[in-house]
Every structure is written in structure tokens, then in C-alpha cells.
Design a protein around this motif. Structure first.
Motif, mmCIF file in Angstrom:
data_model
loop_
_atom_site.group_PDB
_atom_site.id
_atom_site.type_symbol
_atom_site.label_atom_id
_atom_site.label_comp_id
_atom_site.label_asym_id
_atom_site.label_seq_id
_atom_site.Cartn_x
_atom_site.Cartn_y
_atom_site.Cartn_z
ATOM 1 N N ALA A 54 0.995 -1.146 0.016
ATOM 2 C CA ALA A 54 -0.145 0.129 -0.059
ATOM 3 C C ALA A 54 0.835 1.193 -0.073
ATOM 4 N N PRO A 55 1.696 1.418 -0.956
ATOM 5 C CA PRO A 55 2.481 2.492 -1.004
ATOM 6 C C PRO A 55 1.606 4.114 -1.282
ATOM 7 N N ASP A 56 0.861 4.015 -1.740
ATOM 8 C CA ASP A 56 -0.082 5.331 -1.588
ATOM 9 C C ASP A 56 -0.415 5.552 -0.364
ATOM 10 N N PHE A 57 -0.802 4.579 0.477
ATOM 11 C CA PHE A 57 -1.099 4.815 1.850
ATOM 12 C C PHE A 57 0.050 5.502 2.687
ATOM 13 N N PHE A 58 1.410 5.372 2.296
ATOM 14 C CA PHE A 58 2.422 5.837 3.088
ATOM 15 C C PHE A 58 2.839 7.075 2.388
ATOM 16 N N ARG A 59 2.152 7.269 1.296
ATOM 17 C CA ARG A 59 2.707 8.840 0.704
ATOM 18 C C ARG A 59 1.499 9.663 1.101
ATOM 19 N N GLU A 60 0.461 9.489 1.835
ATOM 20 C CA GLU A 60 -0.597 10.419 2.126
ATOM 21 C C GLU A 60 0.064 11.418 3.208
ATOM 22 N N LYS A 61 -0.180 12.610 2.766
ATOM 23 C CA LYS A 61 0.171 13.853 3.623
ATOM 24 C C LYS A 61 -0.555 13.960 4.885
ATOM 25 N N VAL A 62 0.282 14.052 5.916
ATOM 26 C CA VAL A 62 -0.305 14.182 7.307
ATOM 27 C C VAL A 62 -0.423 15.789 7.603
ATOM 28 N N ALA A 63 0.871 16.414 7.718
ATOM 29 C CA ALA A 63 0.908 18.023 7.881
ATOM 30 C C ALA A 63 2.061 18.375 7.128
ATOM 31 N N GLY A 64 1.984 19.257 6.146
ATOM 32 C CA GLY A 64 3.206 19.935 5.386
ATOM 33 C C GLY A 64 4.030 18.824 4.871
ATOM 34 N N PRO A 65 5.251 18.735 4.929
ATOM 35 C CA PRO A 65 6.130 17.824 4.213
ATOM 36 C C PRO A 65 5.934 16.325 4.811
ATOM 37 N N ASN A 67 4.544 12.849 5.843
ATOM 38 C CA ASN A 67 3.459 11.814 5.333
ATOM 39 C C ASN A 67 3.509 10.745 6.173
ATOM 40 N N VAL A 68 2.635 9.689 6.151
ATOM 41 C CA VAL A 68 2.208 8.475 6.941
ATOM 42 C C VAL A 68 3.573 7.799 7.012
ATOM 43 N N GLY A 69 4.493 7.604 5.897
ATOM 44 C CA GLY A 69 5.663 6.863 6.162
ATOM 45 C C GLY A 69 6.566 7.279 7.088
ATOM 46 N N LEU A 70 6.841 8.654 6.944
ATOM 47 C CA LEU A 70 7.820 9.631 7.934
ATOM 48 C C LEU A 70 7.117 9.289 9.388
ATOM 49 N N LEU A 71 6.053 9.720 9.408
ATOM 50 C CA LEU A 71 5.162 9.280 10.739
ATOM 51 C C LEU A 71 5.518 8.058 11.159
ATOM 52 N N PHE A 72 5.359 6.845 10.389
ATOM 53 C CA PHE A 72 5.643 5.550 11.100
ATOM 54 C C PHE A 72 7.010 5.542 11.454
ATOM 55 N N VAL A 73 7.960 5.949 10.640
ATOM 56 C CA VAL A 73 9.547 5.790 11.235
ATOM 57 C C VAL A 73 9.640 6.649 12.470
ATOM 58 N N PHE A 74 9.038 7.766 12.731
ATOM 59 C CA PHE A 74 9.096 8.364 13.974
ATOM 60 C C PHE A 74 8.227 7.527 14.906
ATOM 61 N N LEU A 75 7.323 7.036 14.779
ATOM 62 C CA LEU A 75 6.558 6.176 15.869
ATOM 63 C C LEU A 75 7.507 5.086 15.941
ATOM 64 N N SER A 76 8.143 4.541 14.917
ATOM 65 C CA SER A 76 9.044 3.428 15.288
ATOM 66 C C SER A 76 10.167 3.960 16.430
ATOM 67 N N PHE A 77 10.881 5.075 16.302
ATOM 68 C CA PHE A 77 11.752 5.344 17.153
ATOM 69 C C PHE A 77 11.142 5.625 18.568
ATOM 70 N N ALA A 78 9.875 6.204 18.633
ATOM 71 C CA ALA A 78 9.171 6.365 19.883
ATOM 72 C C ALA A 78 8.977 4.903 20.689
ATOM 73 N N PHE A 79 8.418 3.882 19.868
ATOM 74 C CA PHE A 79 8.312 2.673 20.236
ATOM 75 C C PHE A 79 9.346 1.868 20.967
#
Length: 111
Positions: A54-65, A67-79
Motif C-alpha cells: 500500500a505505497p499510496d497509503f504511506f505517501r498520504e500527507k499528514v501535515a506539510g512535508p 507523510n504517513v511513512g515518515l510518521l511511521f518511522v518516527f513512531l518506530s523510534f518512539a516505540f
């Protein structure tokens, strides 16, 4: 040079290794490690599957630059930080008291 002392120490350490307290300590440690590993690798494989299928899901913008993929990586560090904090708490409350008891028994037998 006294050669009997190392054999005595070895017997003491083997006795500790085969004791019920040490088995319980290893069981507690292994149980936490297993569940923490399952949780983290499950999270990571979920991200890998989503990125692959589902690469389109990871490309969805969340806020500004962001996207979901970047948010997932940040959440991985938090995890990872959260798992480390849970482990420190678990070790302090469940593993350390038992290991201190084993150490005290072992050092008491050495005197």
C-alpha cells in the motif's frame, strides 16, 4: 597455589545455575524479551507490508512535508524508547530483586 578453590567455585556457580531462583530469573527475562521482540517485529513487519503493498497509503500527507511513512518511522523510534522504558521498569521491579537475592546467596556462600 591452591587448585581446590576454582573447583569449589565452579560447583557453587553450577549450583546457582541449576537453582530454582536462577531458572525463574531466566524465565522472567526471556518472557519479557520474547513479548517485546514480538511487539516490535510485528510493528516493523506491518510497516514493511504496508510500504510494499500500500505505497499510496504511506505517501498520504499528514501535515506539510510529513507523510504517513515518515510518521511511521518516527513512531518506530518512539516505540523503541517506550520498550526500553518498560524494560527498565520491569527489570527494576521483577528482575533486580531476584538477582540481588541470588547474588547475596552466592556471596554469602563464598564467605
Amino acid at each position: 597455589m591452591d587448585t581446590a578453590a576454582p573447583a569449589t567455585d565452579g560447583g557453587r556457580y553450577l549450583a546457582v545455575h541449576h537453582s530454582a531462583e536462577f531458572r525463574e530469573l531466566r524465565r522472567r527475562s526471556s518472557t519479557f524479551t520474547l513479548w517485546a521482540s514480538v511487539a516490535f517485529f510485528g510493528w516493523w513487519f506491518l510497516g514493511s507490508l504496508l510500504a510494499t503493498y500500500a505505497p499510496d497509503f504511506f505517501r498520504e500527507k499528514v501535515a506539510g512535508p510529513v507523510n504517513v511513512g515518515l510518521l511511521f518511522v518516527f513512531l518506530s523510534f518512539a516505540f523503541v524508547v517506550t520498550l526500553a522504558a518498560f524494560y527498565l521498569r520491569y527489570a527494576r521491579t521483577h528482575l533486580d530483586p531476584l538477582s540481588e537475592k541470588i547474588r547475596a546467596d552466592l556471596e554469602g556462600a563464598a564467605r
